[in-house]
Enzyme design. Structure first.
Site, PDB file in Angstrom:
ATOM      1  N   ASP A   1       0.871  -1.175   0.000  1.00 18.01           N
ATOM      2  CA  ASP A   1       0.000   0.000   0.000  1.00 18.01           C
ATOM      3  C   ASP A   1       0.914   1.233   0.000  1.00 18.01           C
ATOM      4  O   ASP A   1       2.146   1.137   0.086  1.00 18.01           O
ATOM      5  CB  ASP A   1      -0.976  -0.026   1.187  1.00 18.01           C
ATOM      6  CG  ASP A   1      -2.190   0.877   0.951  1.00 18.01           C
ATOM      7  OD1 ASP A   1      -2.172   1.684  -0.007  1.00 18.01           O
ATOM      8  OD2 ASP A   1      -3.166   0.799   1.726  1.00 18.01           O
TER       9      ASP A   1
ATOM     10  N   GLU B   1     -10.342   7.147   4.557  1.00 13.60           N
ATOM     11  CA  GLU B   1      -9.106   6.830   5.284  1.00 13.60           C
ATOM     12  C   GLU B   1      -8.944   7.697   6.545  1.00 13.60           C
ATOM     13  O   GLU B   1      -9.935   8.107   7.148  1.00 13.60           O
ATOM     14  CB  GLU B   1      -7.898   6.937   4.355  1.00 13.60           C
ATOM     15  CG  GLU B   1      -8.017   5.950   3.182  1.00 13.60           C
ATOM     16  CD  GLU B   1      -6.754   5.873   2.336  1.00 13.60           C
ATOM     17  OE1 GLU B   1      -5.674   5.681   2.884  1.00 13.60           O
ATOM     18  OE2 GLU B   1      -6.870   6.008   1.103  1.00 13.60           O
TER      19      GLU B   1
HETATM   20  C1  BGC Z   1      -5.201   3.140   0.365  1.00 12.09           C
HETATM   21  C2  BGC Z   1      -5.498   2.052  -0.653  1.00 12.09           C
HETATM   22  C3  BGC Z   1      -5.440   2.617  -2.049  1.00 12.09           C
HETATM   23  C4  BGC Z   1      -4.093   3.273  -2.280  1.00 12.09           C
HETATM   24  C5  BGC Z   1      -3.928   3.822  -3.669  1.00 12.09           C
HETATM   25  C6  BGC Z   1      -3.967   3.938   0.002  1.00 12.09           C
HETATM   26  O1  BGC Z   1      -3.861   5.062   0.807  1.00 12.09           O
HETATM   27  O2  BGC Z   1      -5.038   2.556   1.631  1.00 12.09           O
HETATM   28  O3  BGC Z   1      -6.756   1.488  -0.386  1.00 12.09           O
HETATM   29  O4  BGC Z   1      -5.657   1.592  -2.989  1.00 12.09           O
HETATM   30  O5  BGC Z   1      -3.962   4.330  -1.348  1.00 12.09           O
HETATM   31  O6  BGC Z   1      -4.716   4.923  -3.890  1.00 12.09           O
END
Ligand code: BGC
Length: 746
Positions: free
Chosen positions: A308, A517
């Site tokens: 990630d 998030e």
């Molecule tokens: C998130 C992921 C996402 C990635 C790319 C990260 O901050 O946890 O779910 O796919 O960013 O955008």
């Protein structure tokens, strides 16, 4: 219930994936695998670590040129592909682009690839979470928690097909989706990205979604590769905040956390993204047991694993399990991570090269990672068709896409309470109030045109908000809007109360702003106090209040339930949510959604429906506001005649469970028939009950049907004392609605 998909859950630790079995004796390598081996032999070590590197689009763009102004910087793009030989680029810079702009970007990337030595296509990845949400004018579907509330696998599969179509039409072949984290911690700001709290429901939803994204041939021009994320256990933070530790033992991992990821791996998802957080002290990106042992060895996963965002670096900077950035790279790659979402620089490639030169990462491990990445590029047909398809662009939007979305939004709505105030009669005076009444963004949540989803100006003007839809369906009756409160603060409750005096009925549209998030962390699960005060004050006028809840988490309702004559959980229903909510309020649509989570009554009420016996004793009442699986309609159903085809089941046998369901009301309706099984005694304390099957059926007024499930012994397996899936003889109880019966597993 189809048993097919469940078999692998039980045989998980003994069988590699059927379609991907490795032959015992080495057969001559042919076809795509031979091509991969040929390429590997030609690649320099720099080209290999480059393949394992993924950067964000910012790195190859003109700085500060976002949205409509976005431009690729040709020099930086050449640097990325020709100098650093990156294998993958991701994301959007700021906000959604037009299909045309996506085509320009993807073509520009391929133009540079064609100047490179081996011309290996770059794999572009995007978060298409609920539709192609980073392409302007794409269909925005209900988010996962609302999709799960439909309990309708066909609708979910169809939504995924359209999401894949519009993502690939944008030229992008890879989505970081589905989220298979289980939704059991309602504080977690990514709760709404999950398919809810139940292992079985989430597994089936995720598998259906993946089938929709990939079809039977992921190289088809309208399909995209799926990504199982966030492997594993990300959704269970002890304190409820994003990217904070979970404490999980192996038995809980194997029985509750891992099965949904495994269901999607077995449905063919060829990539997996790692949990950004940590489990019991081991960061996801350092967890060799989870990646090497369980995913790659036990499940036989032959796709690749991507980190990630920035998370390999964080093994050093945040988690402190690596003393240096280089050690962080070594630890992650040796734990099984094949590609690093670095994403802002090329440090990963440099450090990995150093590790290889020093011998702390063997070349065989690099080859393994690159082989996996090339395999996915090959499966996607990128070597043959690396460019976006202009013909797809022309077909980007179709009326039937919006129709499917409308059906999904309608079925996602859950009627929690109805004291007879719903459906509303048309033509009356309606006061609409609350912070979420006149916004499209809040119906969609995060990952909608921007990361946080809060740019109201980017949403299509053609879609009505809840307020606009109520106005247009009220047959000319007066509809007044007084906001009353913002999410967290009072605007003017007195004005709302004054307006109530001339209204026949009040619709209060409450809930949460958009978030995604970490910015969505909260300290308190309760609905913010000003919103509760507004409903209290409006109820005190004596006018009936209908409360509509829009948001990604079950915020604790306090007095709102009591003070509302009708309560509708709208969740995150997507761009058709406004219309769907109004249709349900006026009774044009009979609600059929069911909660995919247990709605807590109190801020500490995190008891799931499949809780342990000791969680529902006299001292520990479960205290749900509304239970898992709950959802009312404007009709009534009668269940009768629960029958089992036998009173005992052999270890490798099965029985049929049938039940009669009758629509005893006056409207056509859909119902979700839910089959639960309780194991009365087992060597580790059994859950209260477990969902083992469901069917969504439609019945006209007065119609009756017999619903049949097959329950196999395999479905009764559990993770025992030795942390292995086992079967144990004994008594089991079967429950559908309020009917129960029993059988013995021999
Ligand atoms: C998130 C992921 C996402 C990635 C790319 C990260 O901050 O946890 O779910 O796919 O960013 O955008």
């Amino acid at each position: 219930m189809s048993r097919k998909w469940l078999v692998p859950l039980i045989l998980a630790s003994v069988l590699p994936m059927a379609s991907q079995q490795t032959p015992r004796r080495r057969a001559p390598v042919t076809g795509p695998e031979a091509k991969i081996e040929r390429l590997l032999r030609q690649m320099t070590i720099e080209e290999k670590v480059g393949q394992m590197t993924q950067v964000t689009i910012d790195v190859v763009s003109v700085p500060n040129a976002v949205g409509r102004n976005h431009r690729i910087d040709p020099q930086k793009l050449e640097e990325a592909i020709l100098k650093w030989k990156v294998g993958s680029i991701l994301n959007v810079n700021g906000e959604a682009y037009t299909v045309d702009h996506w085509h320009e970007i993807l073509n520009a990337i391929q133009d540079v690839v064609e100047k490179s030595r081996l011309k290996i296509p770059v794999l572009y990845g995007i978060d298409s979470i609920h539709g192609a949400n980073y392409t302007l004018d794409a269909v925005l579907f209900p988010n996962a928690i609302s999709a799960a509330a439909t309990w309708n696998l066909d609708l979910v599969r169809k939504s995924a097909q359209i999401s894949a179509f519009q993502t690939r039409a944008s030229g992008i072949p890879w989505t970081f989706y589905p989220v298979m984290d289980i939704g059991r911690q309602p504080l977690w700001p990514r709760f709404w990205e999950t398919f809810g709290e139940d292992v079985y429901l989430a597994s089936r939803m995720g598998a259906a979604y993946t089938e929709g994204l990939q079809g039977s041939d992921v190289s088809a021009r309208d399909k995209v590769a799926a990504c199982i994320k966030h492997y594993a256990g990300y959704s269970m933070p002890f304190n409820g905040k994003d990217r904070t530790p979970a404490i999980l033992d192996e038995r809980t991992m194997r029985s509750v956390i891992l099965p949904p990821y495994e269901a999607v791996a077995r449905a063919g998802a060829p990539t997996a993204m790692i949990n950004s957080s940590e489990i019991s002290g081991v960061p996801g990106h350092a967890n060799s047991w989870l990646i090497n042992q369980v995913l790659k060895k036990e499940w036989g996963f032959r796709g690749f694993v991507v980190s990630d965002w920035e998370d390999i670096k964080r093994l050093h900077t945040r988690d402190r399990v690596a003393a240096t950035p280089k050690d962080a790279v070594r630890i992650a790659v040796m734990a099984g991570v094949d590609m690093s979402m670095v994403p802002y620089d090329y440090s990963f490639a440099e450090l990995l090269l150093q590790c290889v030169k020093e011998g702390s990462v063997p070349v065989s491990r690099i080859d393994d990672a690159v082989r996996r990445i090339l395999r996915v590029k090959m499966q996607l047909g990128l070597f043959d068709r690396p460019r976006p398809d202009p013909a797809m662009k022309a077909q980007f939007d179709k009326p039937e896409f919006h129709q499917t979305n409308l059906e999904a939004a309608r079925e996602a709505l859950v009627l929690l309470k109805n004291d007879g105030a719903l459906p509303l009669a048309r033509g009356r005076k309606i006061l609409v109030t609350g912070p979420n009444a006149d916004l499209l963004s809040v119906l969609n949540g995060g990952w909608s045109l921007t990361w946080q989803g809060n740019r109201e100006d980017l949403f299509p003007k053609s879609k009505p908000t809840i307020l606009k839809a109520i106005q247009s369906l009220n047959n000319g009756g007066a509809v007044q809007y007084v906001k009353g409160v913002e999410w967290e603060k009072e605007v003017d409750i007195r004005a709302a109360v004054a307006a109530a005096a001339s209204a026949d009925v009040i619709v209060a549209v409450m809930g949460e702003p958009t978030y995604c998030e970490t910015p969505g962390n909260i300290e308190d699960l309760a609905l913010p106090e000003p919103q509760i005060r507004l409903v209290d004050a409006l109820a005190a006028t004596g006018k009936p209040v209908i409360t509509v809840l829009v948001g990604g988490r079950p915020r604790v309702l306090r007095t709102v339930t009591k003070n509302s004559k009708g309560l509708l959980w709208a969740g995150l229903p997507g761009n058709e949510g406004g219309r769907a909510v109004a249709e349900v309020l006026f009774g044009d649509v009979n609600p059929s959604g069911k909660l995919p989570f247990s709605y807590p009554r109190n801020v500490n009420g995190f008891t799931t429906y499949d809780h342990k016996p000791l969680e529902s004793t006299h001292d520990n009442p479960t205290g749900w506001e509304f239970p898992f699986g709950h959802g009312l309609t404007y009709t009534t159903f009668a269940y009768s005649d629960l029958q089992l085809s036998g009173k005992s089941m052999a270890r490798n046998g099965s029985i049929f469970v049938t039940v009669k369901v009758k629509n005893t009301g006056r409207r056509p309706a859909k119902e979700v028939v839910q089959l639960y099984v309780s194991d009365l005694y087992r060597q580790v304390s059994p859950p209260n009950k477990e969902l083992k099957g469901f069917q969504k059926i439609g019945l006209g007024p007065g119609d009756e049907t017999v619903v049949r499930f097959e329950l196999a012994a395999k479905d009764l397996a559990f993770v025992g004392l030795e942390n292995k899936w086992i079967l144990e003889p004994g008594e089991h109880k079967v429950q559908i609605a309020n009917l129960t019966s029993g059988f013995v597993l021999r």
